[in-house]
Write an enzyme that holds these catalytic residues in place. Structure first.
Site, PDB file in Angstrom:
ATOM      1  N   HIS A  59       0.863  -1.183   0.000  1.00 46.97           N
ATOM      2  CA  HIS A  59       0.000   0.000   0.000  1.00 46.97           C
ATOM      3  C   HIS A  59       0.898   1.231   0.000  1.00 46.97           C
ATOM      4  CE1 HIS A  59      -3.805  -2.041   1.853  1.00 46.97           C
ATOM      5  NE2 HIS A  59      -3.279  -2.746   0.857  1.00 46.97           N
ATOM      6  N   GLU A  61       1.115   3.779   1.892  1.00 52.79           N
ATOM      7  CA  GLU A  61       1.680   4.120   3.194  1.00 52.79           C
ATOM      8  C   GLU A  61       2.879   3.237   3.526  1.00 52.79           C
ATOM      9  OE1 GLU A  61      -2.909   4.324   3.802  1.00 52.79           O
ATOM     10  OE2 GLU A  61      -1.494   3.290   2.495  1.00 52.79           O
ATOM     11  N   CYS A  90      -5.968   1.826   6.029  1.00 56.99           N
ATOM     12  CA  CYS A  90      -6.627   0.579   6.428  1.00 56.99           C
ATOM     13  C   CYS A  90      -6.003   0.067   7.728  1.00 56.99           C
ATOM     14  CB  CYS A  90      -6.483  -0.465   5.323  1.00 56.99           C
ATOM     15  SG  CYS A  90      -4.792  -1.097   5.144  1.00 56.99           S
ATOM     16  N   CYS A  93      -2.216  -0.666   7.538  1.00 60.83           N
ATOM     17  CA  CYS A  93      -1.399   0.545   7.483  1.00 60.83           C
ATOM     18  C   CYS A  93      -1.397   1.274   8.825  1.00 60.83           C
ATOM     19  CB  CYS A  93      -1.872   1.446   6.358  1.00 60.83           C
ATOM     20  SG  CYS A  93      -1.542   0.715   4.726  1.00 60.83           S
TER      21      CYS A  93
END
Length: 174
Positions: A59, A61, A90, A93
């Site tokens: 992701h 992040e 999410c 993360c």
């Protein structure tokens, strides 16, 4: 989401995260971008790339965290580190941000299904459970970030629709 006034620095860095998200979209990835800033400088940035990298943890992040930690040669971020990300993080993360000891998160738009700060879950509300809590604010460039995501998914739905039509035509020709 209540409208918060963000300063010019927040807007500047969110714009950079937005540009990272545009890279993801160009590559067929969900357009999410992230930038980590410390002492007024970018120490890490990234965009969603789980499909291209064959890595479900890639992701935006996490990509930005990896880059920042490599750059500073520490798995913990500097005390002033702020993450700018175009979409509410999410659960995975949020966990990574806790472990990295990020100071603050500024996100663009809500993620109703998987957002873990204010939407689907409010993970940081259980203050006694974690050994680190970070500040967060949502809504920075909210309409631009939401529009970028909705346009991506609109385009993707149209592609799938055209693909179904082509398959139907091919099947009828046989």
């Amino acid at each position: 989401m209540t409208e918060i006034q963000f300063d010019t620095e927040d807007l500047k860095w969110m714009q950079r995260a937005y540009e990272q998200a545009a890279f993801a979209a160009q590559l067929g990835e969900i357009p999410v971008g992230a930038v980590i800033v410390s002492q007024g400088k970018v120490i890490g940035e990234g965009y969603n790339q789980p499909i291209l990298s064959h890595d479900p943890t890639a992701h935006a992040e996490v990509v930005a965290l990896r880059q920042a930690c490599n750059q500073i040669q520490n798995y913990r971020l500097p005390e002033d580190a702020t993450l700018y990300v175009t979409l509410e993080p999410c659960t995975m993360c949020v966990g990574a941000l806790i472990h990295a000891r990020v100071h603050r998160v500024v996100f663009g738009t809500l993620e109703p299904k998987a957002g873990s700060l204010v939407s689907a879950r409010q993970l940081l509300n259980n203050q006694g459970y974690y050994n680190h809590i970070f500040e967060f604010e949502g809504g920075c460039m909210q309409s631009a970030c939401a529009h970028q995501l909705s346009e991506f998914f609109k385009f993707r739905r149209e592609q799938k629709k055209q693909q179904r039509v082509r398959q139907k035509i091919e099947n009828n020709q046989e």
